[in-house]
Design an enzyme around this catalytic site. Structure first.
Site, PDB file in Angstrom:
ATOM      1  CG  ASN A  21      -4.395 -20.741  31.365  1.00 34.74           C
ATOM      2  OD1 ASN A  21      -4.776 -19.752  30.748  1.00 34.74           O
ATOM      3  ND2 ASN A  21      -3.130 -21.011  31.546  1.00 34.74           N
ATOM      4  CG  HIS A  25      -4.724 -18.116   9.954  1.00 31.49           C
ATOM      5  ND1 HIS A  25      -4.306 -18.471  11.215  1.00 31.49           N
ATOM      6  CD2 HIS A  25      -5.830 -18.873   9.704  1.00 31.49           C
ATOM      7  CE1 HIS A  25      -5.106 -19.409  11.701  1.00 31.49           C
ATOM      8  NE2 HIS A  25      -6.039 -19.675  10.812  1.00 31.49           N
ATOM      9  CG  HIS A  75      -9.061 -20.444  27.686  1.00 26.41           C
ATOM     10  ND1 HIS A  75      -8.471 -19.228  27.971  1.00 26.41           N
ATOM     11  CD2 HIS A  75      -8.120 -21.390  27.949  1.00 26.41           C
ATOM     12  CE1 HIS A  75      -7.222 -19.434  28.371  1.00 26.41           C
ATOM     13  NE2 HIS A  75      -6.985 -20.735  28.375  1.00 26.41           N
TER      14      HIS A  75
END
Length: 297
Positions: free
Chosen positions: A135, A197, A133
């Protein structure tokens, strides 16, 4: 903030487009050179480009962008390289989030904003080739401006030497701008790209920064460009190194389960996903980061 930022906005937006063009060309070049492996007989993948538009609440034009997605290639199973330049007024939820996070006064009285950036996510055919990823973006309101972004590596099958290489390139890119940037932004990435989580990170980290405003726009823009320009040198050698590694059925299953983790993070925690959906940008473009296939244990 009374400075006229029109020229700076145009400069930043144009640079994000230039970075997009370089990355798209490099990725299509990797597709062309993929001559081995189970997908080598396929036509080399090419990006399909779609213009995206954002509409304000009253239906008026509020900017847009270019969504570039390649699917089912020899090397890339799905990769998107999106750019956008949008503007308008922040809704009440976005105003509250912005004011709380940045302590910006006056958002309720004047909620105008402008934002431009590039967002990239790559999901690979070979489970040994890491997903990634990246950006970078610029954000402006009448009250403040800032830069943000970063890049992180998301291998399903981890190699310590690949992680070390990726981080070394990022450290070298940060060093000329501020000796403290790499350790600070690495730690920020470790905290930000964490899946609470699941009690684990979504990958092996990288760098992440937001709210960057040193009061020197040229300096901060130069650093943001350095982050974008470091992406291909950090990632492309890893692709070339791992793209012909043989994989097993178990390897592929581990990749699919790791993609499930990635999808959970992006849908539950990612700031960019939340902001894009809350401000009315094209949902398909916002959710481009989701993998083509995923699995859960």
């Amino acid at each position: 903030m009374t400075d006229n930022f029109d020229d700076r906005k145009r400069t930043a937006s144009a640079w994000f487009r230039q970075l997009r063009d370089r990355i798209v060309a490099a990725f299509e070049g990797l597709e062309d050179s993929q001559r081995d492996g189970p997908f080598a007989a396929l036509p080399a993948g090419r990006f399909e480009m779609t213009e995206t538009r954002r509409r304000s609440d009253d239906g008026s034009d509020a900017g847009g962008g270019l969504m570039s997605v390649m699917r089912g290639g020899r090397l890339f199973e799905k990769v998107g390289v999106n750019i956008s330049t949008v503007h308008g007024e922040l809704g009440e939820r976005a105003q509250a989030a912005m004011a709380a996070r940045k302590g910006i006064p006056g958002m309720k009285e004047d909620p105008r904003f402008w934002a431009s950036g590039i967002s990239l996510v790559a999901h690979m055919q070979n489970p040994h080739t890491p997903s990634v990823h990246m950006n970078t973006r610029m954000f402006w309101t009448p009250h403040a401006w800032w830069f943000g972004g970063g890049t992180d590596l998301n291998p399903a099958l981890e190699y310590d030497e690949d992680t070390a290489f990726f981080h070394k390139v990022l450290e070298e890119a940060c060093a000329p701008h501020d000796a403290g940037y790499y350790p600070r932004f690495k730690e920020w990435a470790d905290e930000y790209f964490y899946v609470p989580h699941r009690h684990r990170a979504r990958g092996v980290g990288g760098i992440f920064y937001d709210d960057l405003n040193t009061s020197d726009w040229e300096r901060d823009f130069a650093f943001t460009k350095a982050v974008g320009e470091a992406f291909l040198p950090a990632y492309q050698p890893l692709v070339e190194k791992r793209r012909t590694t043989a994989w097993s059925k178990d390897d592929k299953q581990r990749q699919l389960e790791h993609r499930g983790l990635y999808a959970e993070y992006n849908l539950v925690y990612d700031r960019g996903t939340k902001f894009g959906l809350e401000t009315g940008h094209d949902a398909t473009a916002v959710l481009m980061s989701l993998p083509p296939l995923a699995s859960w244990p």
